[in-house]
Design an enzyme around this catalytic site. Sequence first.
Site, PDB file in Angstrom:
ATOM      1  N   ASP A 225      -3.113  -7.696  -4.929  1.00 41.53           N
ATOM      2  CA  ASP A 225      -3.432  -6.477  -4.197  1.00 41.53           C
ATOM      3  C   ASP A 225      -4.068  -5.441  -5.103  1.00 41.53           C
ATOM      4  OD1 ASP A 225      -3.452  -5.279  -1.771  1.00 41.53           O
ATOM      5  OD2 ASP A 225      -1.283  -5.170  -1.550  1.00 41.53           O
TER       6      ASP A 225
ATOM      7  N   LYS B 124     -14.124  -3.610   7.631  1.00 36.11           N
ATOM      8  CA  LYS B 124     -13.765  -4.484   6.511  1.00 36.11           C
ATOM      9  C   LYS B 124     -14.817  -5.561   6.295  1.00 36.11           C
ATOM     10  CE  LYS B 124     -11.064  -7.736   9.304  1.00 36.11           C
ATOM     11  NZ  LYS B 124      -9.942  -8.682   9.296  1.00 36.11           N
TER      12      LYS B 124
ATOM     13  N   GLN C 263       0.742 -11.040  -3.221  1.00 37.58           N
ATOM     14  CA  GLN C 263      -0.650 -10.663  -2.986  1.00 37.58           C
ATOM     15  C   GLN C 263      -1.301 -10.187  -4.285  1.00 37.58           C
ATOM     16  OE1 GLN C 263      -0.139  -7.683   0.194  1.00 37.58           O
ATOM     17  NE2 GLN C 263      -1.496  -8.956   1.421  1.00 37.58           N
TER      18      GLN C 263
ATOM     19  N   ARG D  75       7.118 -11.429   5.003  1.00 38.33           N
ATOM     20  CA  ARG D  75       6.715 -11.306   6.397  1.00 38.33           C
ATOM     21  C   ARG D  75       7.317 -12.438   7.211  1.00 38.33           C
ATOM     22  NH1 ARG D  75       0.256 -10.042   5.428  1.00 38.33           N
ATOM     23  NH2 ARG D  75       0.570  -8.306   3.966  1.00 38.33           N
TER      24      ARG D  75
ATOM     25  N   HIS E 265      -5.667  -1.115  -4.703  1.00 38.41           N
ATOM     26  CA  HIS E 265      -6.094   0.022  -3.886  1.00 38.41           C
ATOM     27  C   HIS E 265      -6.923   0.949  -4.756  1.00 38.41           C
ATOM     28  CE1 HIS E 265      -2.549  -1.563  -1.760  1.00 38.41           C
ATOM     29  NE2 HIS E 265      -3.285  -1.285  -0.704  1.00 38.41           N
TER      30      HIS E 265
ATOM     31  N   CYS F 180       0.783  -1.238   0.000  1.00 41.65           N
ATOM     32  CA  CYS F 180       0.000   0.000   0.000  1.00 41.65           C
ATOM     33  C   CYS F 180       0.818   1.293   0.000  1.00 41.65           C
ATOM     34  CB  CYS F 180      -1.021  -0.004   1.135  1.00 41.65           C
ATOM     35  SG  CYS F 180      -0.591  -0.959   2.579  1.00 41.65           S
TER      36      CYS F 180
ATOM     37  N   HIS G 226      -8.460  -0.845   0.534  1.00 39.05           N
ATOM     38  CA  HIS G 226      -7.543  -1.963   0.304  1.00 39.05           C
ATOM     39  C   HIS G 226      -8.388  -3.170  -0.093  1.00 39.05           C
ATOM     40  CE1 HIS G 226      -4.151  -0.136   2.730  1.00 39.05           C
ATOM     41  NE2 HIS G 226      -5.183   0.543   3.175  1.00 39.05           N
TER      42      HIS G 226
END
Length: 642
Positions: free
Chosen positions: A387, A469, A385, A367, A389, A338, A515
Amino acid sequence: MAEITVSLHDGEELKVPEATPVKDVLGQLMSNKQRKQVVAVSIEGNVVDLQTPLQKDSVITPITKESAEGLEVLRHSTAHVMAKAVRDIFGDDVKVAIGPAIENGFYYDFQRKEPFSPDDFEAIEQRMSEIIQGRAEFVRKLVPFEEARDKFAREDEKYKLEIIEDLRGEQISTYQLDDFTDLCRGPHLPDTTPIQAFKLLRVAGAYWRGDEKKDVLQRIYGTAFYDKKALKKYLNALEEAKKRDHRKLGKELELFTIQDQIGPGLILWQPKGSQLRRLIEDYWKDEHYRHGYELLYTPHIARQDLWKTSGHLDFYGENMYSPMAIDDVQYQLKPMNCPFHIGVYNSRKRSYREFPLRWAELGTVYRYERAGALHGLLRVRGFTQDDAHIFCRPDQLEEEIFNILNLNLHILKTFGFSEYDIYLSTRPEKYVGSDDNWDKATEALKQALEKKGLAYALDPGEGVFYGPKIDIKIKDQLGRSWQCSTIQVDFNLPDRFEVSYIGSNNAEHQPIMIHRALMGSLERFIGVLIEHYAGVFPLWFAPVQARIMNITDEQIDYCEDVFEQMRKAGLRVEKDLRNEKLNYKIREAQVAKVPYMLIIGDAEKNDGTVTVRLRDGKNLPAMPATDFIEKIIEECREGRGI
C-alpha cells in the site's frame, strides 16, 4: 405498414417494413459469406438476436463469431443446450436454476439429490450432441407475468418462480429450445448449428443467489468454441494451468500451507516461502526508498469509531470482522490501511512546502471472504497490501500519477510482466466530491497515461465512489489476466478526516490523496508469480539458489567448507550430504526446481573447484567456488536491474 430506415454501422442504409427481423435486413445489406459470420447484432449498445423484429429506425453493428460478444452468445446458447440435456436425462430429479456465459465458458446451476460425476458428463455431452445435430431453434417469447408464473409452477421449478416474483408487473422474456423453456433475456444463436466444439469441465457447489443461507446447488462448468481447433488449444492451456496451479506447487515446493486448525483463508508461510516473500519485500522497500517514498508501520486494529469516520462501516461493513471489546471500547480489525496513514498526516500541521508526501506500507489487513470464494493465495482472509498513499497539491497530481506509473511498470517488468491491459475508470452514478474535482482528477489520470505513451481503455462509470482510478491487469505466461495494480484519486477521506495544509497564502487547503497498490497483495502476487514461472523462479528471488551434493563421504568436509563460503557471501544455498546415489539427489533437486546443483567428487575436492549443473540438465565447466559466487551475484544484479 410503416417503413423504417436501417443502416449498418458503416453507413449503408435500407428501407424496410416495420417489424422486419434483423436477419432479413442483414440478408439485404451483406453478402452471404459475410452474413454467415454474424451471430447477433448491437443496436444502441444492446446486443440482440438475429430473430429480433426491428420497430424503429436503427443503426446495426454486426456481432461476428470471432468477437468476444459473439463467443459469449455461443456459450450462453450452449448453456441452454446443456440444461435441456440434463433435464432430458434426469427428468424431474433435477430443478434448473440459472446458467450464464462467463469468462472462458459457461455454467448452469442445478438442484439434484445425487451428485453429478464425470460419468454423467459423458452422457450429458452425448445428449447435447444429439440436440445440436437436430438444429433446434432458440425461440424468444415475451409472456405475461401470470402466464410465466403458472407455467413454472406446474413444472415445480421453484428457482424460476423466485426469479419471476422479482419481475412482477413485467413482461417475462423466455427462450424455448424444443420442449425446454427457460427464463432468459438472451441473446442467443438462431439455432444450434454453430455449436461445433464444446466440453463439460467440472462440477462445484454453489449457493443459490450466492447466499450462504439458501440452498446448495450443483454448478456444472463447461466451455464452447466455434471450431474444434480453438477448443483443443484451450483444453491444452487448462492442462498447463493445472501443472502450474500455485496450490499444487506451493505444497510440492514447501512454500506455504493452509490448515483447518488455523482457519481457512489464513496463510502459514513455510521457510522457503518466507524466504521468497522476504526477497520480494526487500526489493519492494529498496525501490520505494529509491523513488522518494518513506515507510510506515501501523496497527492491525483500531477503535470502531475510526471506521465510522472513514465510512468503511457504511460502505464496507459486510466485509469487516465483528468488533471486539477492549476496556469497554469497541475495536475492529482493519480492512484498509488508509485511515492510519491519515492519522500520521494529521499528527501535526502540514505546509505546502512539504509536498508531495509519499508514504508506503506493507500493511496486513483482514477482510471477510465467503468460504466458497477462498482460493489458495489468490483469495484469502488475511493479506498484506503493498500500500501507499501520496498527499500532494492539485498542481502536482499529474506528475505524481506519472511517477507512480513509472515505478509500477518498472517493478512489474523486473518480476517478468511486460504485457498488461490498462483501464481508466470514470465517475459512477453515486459519488462524493464536486464534478469539477472529478473532471480534473480524471483528466490528470488520462494525461499521465498519454504522457507515458500507454494504451488504455475507458471503463465508464466504474470508478470507486470516492474518485476515478487506473487499473492494470497483468498477463502471465498463459495469457491470463490478473488484477494487481491500481491507482485511485480520493476526495472522500481527506474531507471526512478534515485533512488540510497551509498554503502559500497562509490559508488552509485540502490536499489531493492518491491510493496506490502495485502488486495488490503479496499473497495474490506471489500466487501469480508461482503460476507465471511454474515454480521455476528467476535466480534473484529463488528461495534456494544452489544445492551442494557430494558423491561419497570423502568429500563431506570440502562440501561443508564450500557451503560456508557461499553462505557468508549471502547466497541461499543448501547441502545434500546423504548417503544416496548422485542421480537420485540430482533428480530431487530438479523436482525442487533448484537453479544450480554443485556436484563435488574427488576431482573437485583435489582441485578446489565445483562442477555446476543447471536445473535444465546442462553442465558448466568446473570452476573455483569463488568464481561461482561472483557468477551468482552478477546474475542476481542483472535480474534485479541493478
